[in-house]
Structure formats: structure tokens, C-alpha cells
Design an enzyme around this catalytic site. Structure first.
Site, PDB file in Angstrom:
ATOM      1  N   ASP A 102      11.487  45.999  18.026  1.00  0.00           N
ATOM      2  CA  ASP A 102      10.616  44.999  17.413  1.00  0.00           C
ATOM      3  C   ASP A 102       9.143  45.379  17.231  1.00  0.00           C
ATOM      4  OD1 ASP A 102      10.274  44.940  20.162  1.00  0.00           O
ATOM      5  OD2 ASP A 102      10.777  42.822  20.405  1.00  0.00           O
ATOM      6  N   GLU A 145       8.273  33.818  20.083  1.00  0.00           N
ATOM      7  CA  GLU A 145       8.336  34.494  18.782  1.00  0.00           C
ATOM      8  C   GLU A 145       8.472  33.545  17.593  1.00  0.00           C
ATOM      9  OE1 GLU A 145       8.859  37.332  21.888  1.00  0.00           O
ATOM     10  OE2 GLU A 145      10.026  35.513  21.474  1.00  0.00           O
ATOM     11  N   ARG A 204       0.280  43.619  28.731  1.00  0.00           N
ATOM     12  CA  ARG A 204      -0.179  42.460  29.510  1.00  0.00           C
ATOM     13  C   ARG A 204      -1.514  42.731  30.196  1.00  0.00           C
ATOM     14  NH1 ARG A 204       5.101  39.159  31.680  1.00  0.00           N
ATOM     15  NH2 ARG A 204       6.694  40.353  30.588  1.00  0.00           N
ATOM     16  N   GLU A 261       4.951  47.202  29.597  1.00  0.00           N
ATOM     17  CA  GLU A 261       4.524  45.894  30.101  1.00  0.00           C
ATOM     18  C   GLU A 261       3.110  45.936  30.661  1.00  0.00           C
ATOM     19  OE1 GLU A 261       8.113  43.734  29.190  1.00  0.00           O
ATOM     20  OE2 GLU A 261       6.033  43.206  29.594  1.00  0.00           O
ATOM     21  N   THR A 289       1.049  42.422  20.938  1.00  0.00           N
ATOM     22  CA  THR A 289       2.378  41.807  21.018  1.00  0.00           C
ATOM     23  C   THR A 289       2.500  40.829  22.178  1.00  0.00           C
ATOM     24  OG1 THR A 289       4.728  42.346  20.722  1.00  0.00           O
ATOM     25  CG2 THR A 289       3.550  43.486  22.500  1.00  0.00           C
TER      26      THR A 289
END
Length: 657
Positions: free
Chosen positions: A414, A546, A285, A281, A632
């Protein structure tokens, strides 16, 4: 004893009255108590008395200088006496001589001794005493920045020969095929489409204004209770919504809001946290957000923060295999695996979703260690056996073996696949290893996971040791866009096949968006269900991007108007069901028109959901796919054109000569 010795010596040289002798002794006693007076003037003392005084003074000076060099708190006094040459590394250079990166650097021998970021630098005796004196934090920061400077200069000069020894933003901009914001900020010529784009922009401003009003500096807004949420994913880091919003605000032209965000990063983003952070994360981010903000704006602040934070993530790779653990203390560097992960394993989607950002950290810092770390992950994955060509979700960072055979294109797996094709595209299609891994994985996915429902819907099932679970998560809906952007680079005869597969999966995900026109966290295709959440625990929607992400990619690849219509459906649903008085909130049940809100405005709603909607209603020259890939978290990162950068450097050198 000193007085007695003085009396004896005086009595040996002359005979004086006792009263006079006592008077002399009294005077010497005053000398010992008031040294400054004596050192300033030696008047009134006879030769023998002066000898005694000088002897005492020399001893005192010796004692003082001994203390100066051996007491631990003497570093400031030493700087007074040491020569300017000896203290040079600790002096700040004049502003016009500072390094282009704005970091403090050192000269001479000290600079040559600094090693790469993966090694501990040599620390002088003076630096050690400075730490003892209480300056440890500042000293560590200076060493950190000096290491980055030295590594950048050393690596770049060896890798590129005659090229510049630092990353040049101007050269990077000249290597882009098109301006990042297009010819008119991506404004569509169609009034209806532009009106929809302006609506998305208004939603972003509304979400941002409420975050600023009620949760400024916190990680996320809780719009129902009108307060901020910190959470435990970021290890004490703050401002996740600010970092995630930087590029969105910039491309939308929300100038005042962007400047507020930039000012907060400059004055309030504290990277010296000491908590438990998710490596994944923080990377997607914070590092991703800072990198994209730098590449879009050229603000050195963002680059420096990204590189500084990137180094704090490196200790997570200190495992027997080099596979990083999922949790890291950003202060101590201690790392460990998630408690819920099987047998202390690392998660495929987490250690496989570092490549894009880490390659750019190497580009900006000049330090190859970031690329080396992620390439080592590739080497291990290529070496170990994969069941049916598939990549299970859990891998031991100690043994380097799979822990259990659960495969998912949704959660836990994913973005590993996403980063394979995007690594290839970001390398200007030179990373053949990433290309080979991606298409091999895609073939295995098609052979084992891609299914067709009785109603004709194509979906991605999950695989549990050979047994299919006919469930598809909302997270897996990114795969429509992923397969679409990779369609041109596989076997030529399969291009249309991949475009068709991408369209079918995107269509399936759109079908799950009913009746509120928002989709559940997971939906199933068994017991007669068709893209429907059959469990109460799967019915929630937390502002995820998504499905909209795939709409955006499929629009750019095909220009089929249905994708813009589907995106507008999502905008209307967000307005109707998720917009509350003070922001946007997720909902607990997408099948109930009387909604119950979860009181959380996720930072990825600002970074991904609204950005993808804005791009969907913009012209293709806004962040064109020929120049940019999205991490992502939807942070745009530029394609690395090594040949162009080297040509630019050669031209600059020729001109200067």
C-alpha cells in the site's frame, strides 16, 4: 639495603659514635614513613641526608606521574594537570554560546575531524580512557550529537553556498503559503458542521484521558482491562500513543493535553532501547510524529529527538543492495528480515515508506545520508524488471531481485505507492523521478488490478503471478484519496478520469461499511459477494482510518457533502460500537450488532482516525494541502520549497550586510 647504603656513606665521611649513627638512621626511617612532614619542612637534616631524601622524592614523583599517564582510571587526574586548551572539547559551552540546535558541539581541530553520520568518527586517547572509566554511554551521545552538528554545518554550507548553516524555523514558516492552523483554527462557519467537529474533539479527549489514566507511558491502552500494552513492534521504545497524538492534540487546541505529552517526551522518552523494532513502524509513528510536532510548534526538543532516532535506523540499510531489512535492534544496530517474509526478503510497503521522513531528516540535520539511502532504493527499483509494470511485495535485500510475484495495493504494498505521489508533492513538484514512477505504476494497476463487480462497484484486486484474487483489504481503501490528490499532476486529459476513479473506489469502501457502519479487514467480490467479508477471519475492525482518510481527501477535492455525511456515519458507529467505559476498542465482527471488543485502543486511532475526522469537519485552511502532505500515519510534513528557503537566506544575508 637503603639503610645499609646510608650507613656506609656516612661512615666514609666522618667518624661518629654508633649511638649517634643509629639515631640518624632512625630519623631517616621516620622520613620514609611520613613524607608529607619532610616535604613540608627539611629542618633538622644535614646536607648528605637532604641529598638522599631529594633523590628518593624525585623517584617517587617520577613513579606517580608514570602511573598518572598509564593507569586506565587516571583520566580525572589527568584533567587536573592538563592545560585548559587540551581539555576544551569536553567542556560545556556557556549557555549563550550553545549551538542553535541545543546540541553540544566542539571547536577547533576536533570539529574538523568529525565525519558524516555514515562514518565512524576519530576518537581521542582521552575519550577511550573515559569509556574505560565507565562513561561510554554519555561519550557516545556526545559524539552522536557532535557528528550531527558537524555534518549539518558541512553539508548545508556546501549545498547552499551563502545560505545559513543551520535549518531556520523562521525561514520555513515564511515559506508557507498559509498559516498551518488557518485563520480561525479551521473552525467551520456552519454550526452543524462545527458541532460535529466538537464531537470528534470530545472523542479525542476521552481517548487521551483514559490512556493517561490507565496506560501512561505505555504504547497503547487496553480499555477493557484498564492497563497499558507495550507490544514488540517498537524495540523497547515507549509512549507510541503519546508521540502519535502530539500533532492531533495541537491542532485540536487541547493545550493542557499537548503540554503533558511534550513534558513526557522531554523527561521520559528514552531512545536508548535495545530491542527488536520494526523499521517501518518506528519511522512512520515515532520519527514522523516527532517531525510533525516540530514543524507545527518549532520546539527544538522534537527535532533533536527525531534526528537522534533517525540515526539509529541507518544500520538497517547495511545490506549488499542498500535495501533495508525490516527488523532492527536499535541498540546494537543489528538488522534482519521478518521470519514470515519469503526467503528473508524485505517488504515493499516497508522499505518504500521511508522517503518523506528521511528527506526531512536531511533537511533538519544537514546530513545528506538520509536522502541518499532512500534515493538508492529508488535507483534499484528503477533498474530491475517489473512484471507487467507492477511492483511485487517481496524483494531480496541481498540479490535485489523479486522473491515472488504477489502484488497488492493493500497490506504489504500500500504505502509504497502513496509515498511516490506524496514525494513528488512534498518536493514542490520538482521530484520528477517520483512522478514518473507513480504514474507508470498507476497505469499498470489500472491495466491489471482495477476491476468492476457485477453490481457496478470498482475495486482493487490482488495479483498472484498473473492470477487475480478478487479481494480488497481495508488498507487498500486509502487509494481513493491517493488517486484523488494526484489527479491534477498527470496528463491533463486524464484529470477527470482520475477523480472519477478515486470517487468510485471511495464509494466501494463506503459500501463495505455495513450493517454496523464499520468495515471489515478485507472484503471480497466473488461467488456473488459484493464488498463483503466471506471469511470469519476478515470480519474484525481495529479502529482503522483508511476509509475515513479517503473521505477527507475527497471532501477537500470536490466539496461533495456526501463525504461529510459518510464521515458522520462513522463517528456515530464508533460511538455506538467501539466506545467503552475507559476508551475505544476494536470489535471482532462488524456484522454482529451485539459486539465483542478486542480490548485495544490503537495508537493510530488517535493519530489518524480522529485526526482525519476532525479535518473532514474543518475548513480547508487547517493544514492546507498547498503546504502539507500527510505521512502514512497521518503526521503532517511540510512541502519543501528549496527556492523559497534559498531566497530567504539571500535576503537575510543582504540585510545583515
Amino acid at each position: 639495603a637503603t639503610y645499609q647504603s646510608l650507613e656506609e656513606r656516612l661512615s666514609q665521611h666522618r667518624v661518629v659514635p654508633e649511638k649517634t649513627l643509629k639515631s640518624h638512621v632512625s630519623k631517616v626511617s621516620m622520613v620514609f614513613r611520613k613524607l608529607p612532614g619532610v616535604s613540608a619542612s627539611g629542618m633538622g637534616l644535614r646536607l648528605s641526608q637532604k641529598f638522599v631524601f631529594l633523590l628518593f622524592l624525585s623517584g617517587l614523583v617520577t613513579l606517580c606521574f608514570g602511573a598518572l599517564f598509564f593507569l586506565p582510571d587516571s583520566v580525572r587526574l589527568k584533567r587536573i594537570f592538563l592545560s585548559k586548551t587540551e581539555t576544551q572539547p569536553h567542556l560545556k559551552r556557556p549557555k549563550d554560546q550553545e549551538h542553535p540546535r541545543g546540541m553540544a558541539s566542539v571547536k577547533g581541530e576536533t570539529s574538523t575531524k568529525l565525519k558524516s553520520l555514515s562514518r565512524k568518527p576519530s576518537v581521542s586517547h582521552e575519550a577511550t580512557e573515559e569509556r574505560l572509566a565507565g562513561g561510554k554511554a554519555q561519550e557516545d551521545l556526545t559524539l552522536l550529537r557532535s557528528k550531527t552538528e558537524s555534518a549539518s554545518e558541512k553539508s548545508t554550507s556546501s549545498d547552499h553556498g551563502a545560505t545559513s548553516d543551520t535549518f531556520s524555523y523562521k525561514k520555513f514558516k515564511r515559506c508557507l503559503l498559509r498559516p498551518p492552523l488557518g485563520t480561525d483554527d479551521g473552525k467551520p462557519s456552519d454550526p452543524k458542521t462545527n458541532e460535529r467537529r466538537e464531537k470528534v474533539k470530545e472523542m479525542m479527549k476521552f481517548a487521551w484521558d483514559n490512556y493517561k489514566r490507565y496506560a501512561w507511558g505505555k504504547n497503547e491502552l487496553q480499555p477493557l482491562t484498564r492497563n497499558g500494552h507495550i507490544g514488540n513492534m517498537f524495540g523497547g521504545l515507549r509512549g507510541a500513543s503519546i508521540i502519535d497524538s502530539l500533532d492531533t492534540l495541537y491542532i485540536m487546541g487541547l493545550v493542557e493535553e499537548y503540554n503533558d505529552a511534550k513534558d513526557w517526551v522531554q523527561t521520559s522518552l528514552d531512545l536508548n532501547s535495545n530491542g527488536e523494532a520494526s523499521l517501518f513502524e518506528v519511522n512512520i509513528r515515532y520519527v514522523g510524529g516527532l517531525l510533525s510536532a516540530y514543524y507545527l510548534t518549532g520546539e527544538e526538543l522534537f527535532k533533536n529527538k527525531a534526528v537522534e532516532l533517525g540515526e539509529k535506523l541507518l544500520p538497517a540499510f547495511n545490506t549488499p543492495t542498500g535495501i533495508p531489512r525490516g527488523v532492527i535492534n536499535l541498540g546494537s544496530g543489528t538488522s534482519w528480515s521478518w521470519g514470515w517474509a519469503s526467503a528473508g526478503s524485505s517488504i515493499l510497503a516497508e522499505f518504500g515508506t521511508l522517503h518523506l521522513e528521511f528527506v526531512h531528516l536531511t533537511e533538519l540535520s544537514g546530513n545528506p545520508i538520509y536522502t541518499e539511502k532512500v534515493m538508492n532504493i529508488r535507483k534499484l527499483l528503477n533498474k530491475i524488471e517489473k512484471p507487467h509494470g507492477l511492483y511485487p511485495n517481496f524483494l531480496s535485500p541481498v540479490s535485489g531481485n523479486w522473491v515472488q510475484h504477489h502484488v497488492s495495493i493493500g497490506g504489504l504494498g500500500d504505502s509504497f505507492y502513496e509515498y511516490l505521489i506524496k514525494s513528488y508533492l512534498m518536493s514542490d513538484k520538482t521530484d520528477d523521478d517520483a512522478k514518473k514512477m507513480y504514474y507508470s505504476a498507476l497505469e499498470a494497476i489500472e491495466a491489471n488490478l482495477v476491476q468492476k463487480s457485477p453490481g457496478g462497484l470498482t475495486y482493487m484486486a490482488e495479483w498472484r503471478g498473473g492470477i487475480l484474487d478478487h479481494k480488497m483489504g481495508h488498507l487498500a481503501c486509502f487509494s481513493g484519496g491517493m488517486i484523488g490528490i494526484g489527479a491534477d499532476d498527470g496528463a491533463p486529459e486524464k484529470r477527470q478520469h482520475y477523480l472519477d476513479l478515486a470517487a468510485e473506489i471511495t464509494h466501494t469502501c463506503h459500501e463495505s461499511y455495513t450493517p454496523t457502519k464499520l468495515g471489515p479487514e478485507a472484503f471480497r467480490f466473488d461467488s456473488g459477494a459484493e464488498a463483503t467479508a466471506t471469511r470469519l477471519s476478515d470480519r474484525y475492525y481495529i479502529l482503522r482510518p483508511e476509509v475515513i482518510e479517503s473521505y477527507m481527501y475527497m471532501w477537500r477535492l470536490t466539496h461533495d457533502p456526501k463525504y461529510r455525511e459518510w464521515g458522520w456515519e462513522a463517528v456515530q458507529a464508533l460511538e455506538e460500537h467501539c466506545r467503552v467505559e475507559s476508551g475505544f476498542s476494536g470489535i471482532r465482527d462488524v456484522y454482529t450488532l451485539t459486539v465483542s471488543h478486542d480490548n485495544m485502543q490503537q495508537s493510530f486511532f488517535l493519530s489518524e482516525t480522529l485526526k482525519y475526522l476532525y479535518l473532514l469537519f474543518s475548513d480547508d485552511d487547517l493544514l492546507p494541502l498547498e503546504d502539507w502532505v500527510f505521512n502514512t500515519e497521518a503526521h503532517p510534513l511540510p512541502i519543501v520549497r528549496k527556492s523559497c528557503l534559498q531566497d530567504e537566506a539571500t535576503q537575510d544575508k543582504t540585510v545583515s550586510e
